[in-house]
Design a protein around this motif. Structure first.
Motif, PDB file in Angstrom:
ATOM      1  N   TYR A   1      -5.204  -2.058   4.005  1.00  0.00           N
ATOM      2  CA  TYR A   1      -4.204  -3.119   4.137  1.00  0.00           C
ATOM      3  C   TYR A   1      -2.813  -2.493   4.170  1.00  0.00           C
ATOM      4  CZ  TYR A   1      -2.252  -3.054  -0.632  1.00  0.00           C
ATOM      5  OH  TYR A   1      -1.584  -2.712  -1.779  1.00  0.00           O
ATOM      6  N   ASP A   2      -1.844  -3.279   4.634  1.00  0.00           N
ATOM      7  CA  ASP A   2      -0.441  -2.845   4.642  1.00  0.00           C
ATOM      8  C   ASP A   2       0.318  -3.445   3.463  1.00  0.00           C
ATOM      9  OD1 ASP A   2      -0.910  -1.529   7.070  1.00  0.00           O
ATOM     10  OD2 ASP A   2      -0.295  -3.256   8.258  1.00  0.00           O
TER      11      ASP A   2
ATOM     12  N   LYS B   1       0.585   4.419   2.164  1.00  0.00           N
ATOM     13  CA  LYS B   1       0.610   4.273   3.616  1.00  0.00           C
ATOM     14  C   LYS B   1       2.053   4.205   4.097  1.00  0.00           C
ATOM     15  CE  LYS B   1      -1.571   1.504   7.261  1.00  0.00           C
ATOM     16  NZ  LYS B   1      -2.492   0.366   7.530  1.00  0.00           N
TER      17      LYS B   1
ATOM     18  N   PHE C   1       5.413   2.346   3.818  1.00  0.00           N
ATOM     19  CA  PHE C   1       5.502   1.594   2.568  1.00  0.00           C
ATOM     20  C   PHE C   1       5.539   2.519   1.346  1.00  0.00           C
ATOM     21  CE2 PHE C   1       2.947  -0.823   5.698  1.00  0.00           C
ATOM     22  CZ  PHE C   1       3.948  -1.710   6.066  1.00  0.00           C
TER      23      PHE C   1
ATOM     24  N   PHE D   1       3.628  -4.661  11.059  1.00  0.00           N
ATOM     25  CA  PHE D   1       2.639  -4.570   9.993  1.00  0.00           C
ATOM     26  C   PHE D   1       1.840  -5.875   9.928  1.00  0.00           C
ATOM     27  CE2 PHE D   1       5.471  -7.351   7.861  1.00  0.00           C
ATOM     28  CZ  PHE D   1       4.798  -7.888   6.768  1.00  0.00           C
ATOM     29  N   THR D   2       0.749  -5.837   9.160  1.00  0.00           N
ATOM     30  CA  THR D   2      -0.076  -7.022   8.925  1.00  0.00           C
ATOM     31  C   THR D   2       0.097  -7.477   7.484  1.00  0.00           C
ATOM     32  OG1 THR D   2      -1.702  -6.361  10.574  1.00  0.00           O
ATOM     33  CG2 THR D   2      -2.427  -7.935   8.904  1.00  0.00           C
TER      34      THR D   2
ATOM     35  N   ASN E   1       0.876  -1.169   0.000  1.00  0.00           N
ATOM     36  CA  ASN E   1       0.000   0.000   0.000  1.00  0.00           C
ATOM     37  C   ASN E   1       0.914   1.219   0.000  1.00  0.00           C
ATOM     38  OD1 ASN E   1      -1.832   2.037   0.434  1.00  0.00           O
ATOM     39  ND2 ASN E   1      -2.895   1.024   2.111  1.00  0.00           N
TER      40      ASN E   1
END
Length: 532
Positions: free
Chosen positions: A416-417, A296, A299, A368-369, A293
């Motif tokens: 989302y990550d 975000k 990232f 992070f996920t 992403n």
């Protein structure tokens, strides 16, 4: 025309156990988990039996049967059998051949071409295929959000007469023209929206009889008795059992209730060969990739994205989770591809470099996920987590069936990550421009999903400029421009592969002839017949 051809390397397991021999001699019923079809007439007028059936166990589900912009692994494979393009790709070699077209395109000028339709081409309802049908099919696909980007070089399509289609291009595109025209499958212009979504018809060797692409469902095809092309239906019927569960697919092939199985799990290869099946591995572009992403933090910093690829021991993933049946990435394309280029950035396992990049980016202590798709890539997640944890990146795995609608272009930050998921656009073709356009063009992937087009300071616009230059360049100049593109993609890594996978397909050689596995998702029964 430049030929974009992958040299398909194979590792073949062939065994001759008694089971397949028994199946061939006793006429084992070839019905799978779905309904059976018997007593139907084949295209040559002979009466078929239950045993005169091509059968497969497929690994993907979909309810979208519409040929316009179709990108599902299941239904796109179905369209290869039900529809024809002006030109079609041989998925084994990626060579194009005339299908509805009578021959090669006639060049009027660098930006004007005409294509004459094959004599006597009919749809499965017996109606004549006309230039107006072709024009309608192209215009619908040019307006589609998925295929439109592949066809952006076309200015207009028109019917010169009932059997001649005229293309006006925005710029010279001769080296890739035929392969790209193959993306569009032709259907009657008279079909309604509802017919396209439920039971569309085409001019291919097969026609839909029953459409149920849900897990546990069955796709049933019947021969198109009006087909006049080179690949007539090879049986009285064809049936695909939709089996998402790997054990169910393996059992179906092992027990010879199907002749072919898609996506063989590595752990089951020996089990299948012991049952008389062949399992072939074909190197292709298919991959597991990480997508970030990019709007975000952190990232949006390419150094953080690069750190992930240095932190993951890909060779270990290939050895343990893929049983050796994949190739580490040294460039956007696999080494077997005719246009391969080793990228200026090649990621190797280097956790210390990963830590250094994170420190430079101010992302030390990152948590992070990892959103992991609940298909074959889920088996990679545990080691990826361990590798990232060891490099100081705290990873939480969130496994689910990806809801792509939540990742459409949005004014809000996407939920989302980082994502781990598979992909392979070579089901549409394998020229470098098409493959890059799929993930990095001006479309849903870069406006939503990775959001790379929107990322401040990204090299997305620079990449688009180079890709456009390559489209308009001569064949000799294209490779150098594509190489620059590959270098940008590797360096920026908004979405980048961990490895290129060898796809495994299983089949019972004593039950089917003329069948060959391909390097992308889907099964191809064109030219295949039930072995008598």
């Amino acid at each position: 025309m430049q030929m974009q051809k992958s040299q398909l390397s194979r590792r073949t397991f062939i065994a001759g156990s008694a089971l397949a021999a028994v199946a061939a001699t006793t006429g084992l019923s070839l019905t799978g988990c779905g309904s059976s079809t018997s007593g139907s007439s084949s295209s040559n007028g002979s009466t078929g039996t239950v045993a005169d059936k091509l059968t497969g166990a497929v690994a993907y589900t979909s309810t979208n049967v519409n040929p316009i912009g179709n990108s599902s692994a299941l239904m796109l494979a179905a369209t290869w059998h039900v529809f024809e393009g002006l030109y079609d790709l041989d998925l084994h070699t990626y060579k194009t051949h005339p299908s509805l077209a009578k021959g090669e395109p006639t060049k009027v000028s660098d930006t004007e071409y005409e294509v004459t339709l094959r004599d006597g081409a009919l749809f499965s309802d017996g109606s004549k295929v006309t230039a107006a049908d072709v024009v309608n099919s192209f215009e619908k696909n040019m307006a589609d959000g998925t295929y439109g980007a592949f066809l952006s070089f076309i200015e207009s399509v028109s019917a010169k007469d009932d059997a001649t289609v005229a293309f006006k291009l925005k710029y010279a595109f001769g080296s890739l023209l035929q392969a790209r025209l193959s993306v569009v499958k032709v259907f009657p212009a008279s079909l309604t929206e509802d017919q396209l979504k439920t039971m569309p018809i085409g001019s291919g060797p097969w026609a839909y009889a029953t459409v149920n692409g849900d897990d546990g469902g069955t796709m049933v095809f019947e021969p198109n008795k009006h087909y006049t092309g080179e690949y007539p239906a090879g049986a009285a019927s064809m049936e695909w059992n939709v089996l998402l569960d790997e054990t169910s697919r393996t059992t179906a092939l092992q027990e010879a209730s199907v002749q072919v199985m898609e996506n063989v799990p590595d752990a089951n290869a020996d089990q299948l060969t012991a049952a008389g099946a062949s399992v072939e591995y074909v190197q292709g572009f298919n991959q597991a990739f990480l997508m970030f992403n990019t709007l975000k933090a952190p990232f949006n910093d390419k150094r953080v994205r690069q750190a992930f690829f240095y932190a993951i021991d890909v060779d270990k993933l290939i050895k343990n989770q893929m049983n050796g049946n994949a190739t580490a990435v040294t460039g956007f394309l696999p080494k077997t591809h005719a246009n391969y280029h080793e990228a200026s950035t090649v990621y190797t396992y280097d956790p210390e470099k990963a830590k250094a990049l994170l420190a430079e980016a101010g992302a030390t202590g990152l948590s992070f996920t990892l959103l992991t798709n609940n298909n074959w890539v889920k088996g990679l997640a545990a080691q990826i987590k361990n590798d990232l944890d060891a490099a100081g990146i705290s990873c939480t795995i969130q496994e689910e069936k990806i809801d792509w609608s939540k990742l459409a272009e949005s004014d809000s930050e996407l939920p989302y990550d980082v994502m781990l998921t598979p992909g392979d656009p070579t089901c549409f073709g394998n020229d470098p421009d098409l493959l890059m356009t799929w993930w990095y063009g001006d479309n849903v992937w870069t406006r939503g999903r990775s959001c790379w087009k929107k990322q401040e300071g990204s090299r997305w616009a620079e990449l688009q400029g180079l890709m456009q230059q390559a489209r308009e360049a001569s064949e000799g100049a294209q490779q150098s421009l594509w190489n620059q593109c590959f270098d940008i993609i590797a360096d920026e890594a908004p979405l980048y592969p961990l490895f290129h996978r060898k796809l495994a397909t299983g089949y019972q050689p004593k039950m089917i002839e003329g069948f060959e596995p391909i390097a992308t998702t889907g099964l191809v029964f064109l030219g295949a017949k039930v072995r008598k």
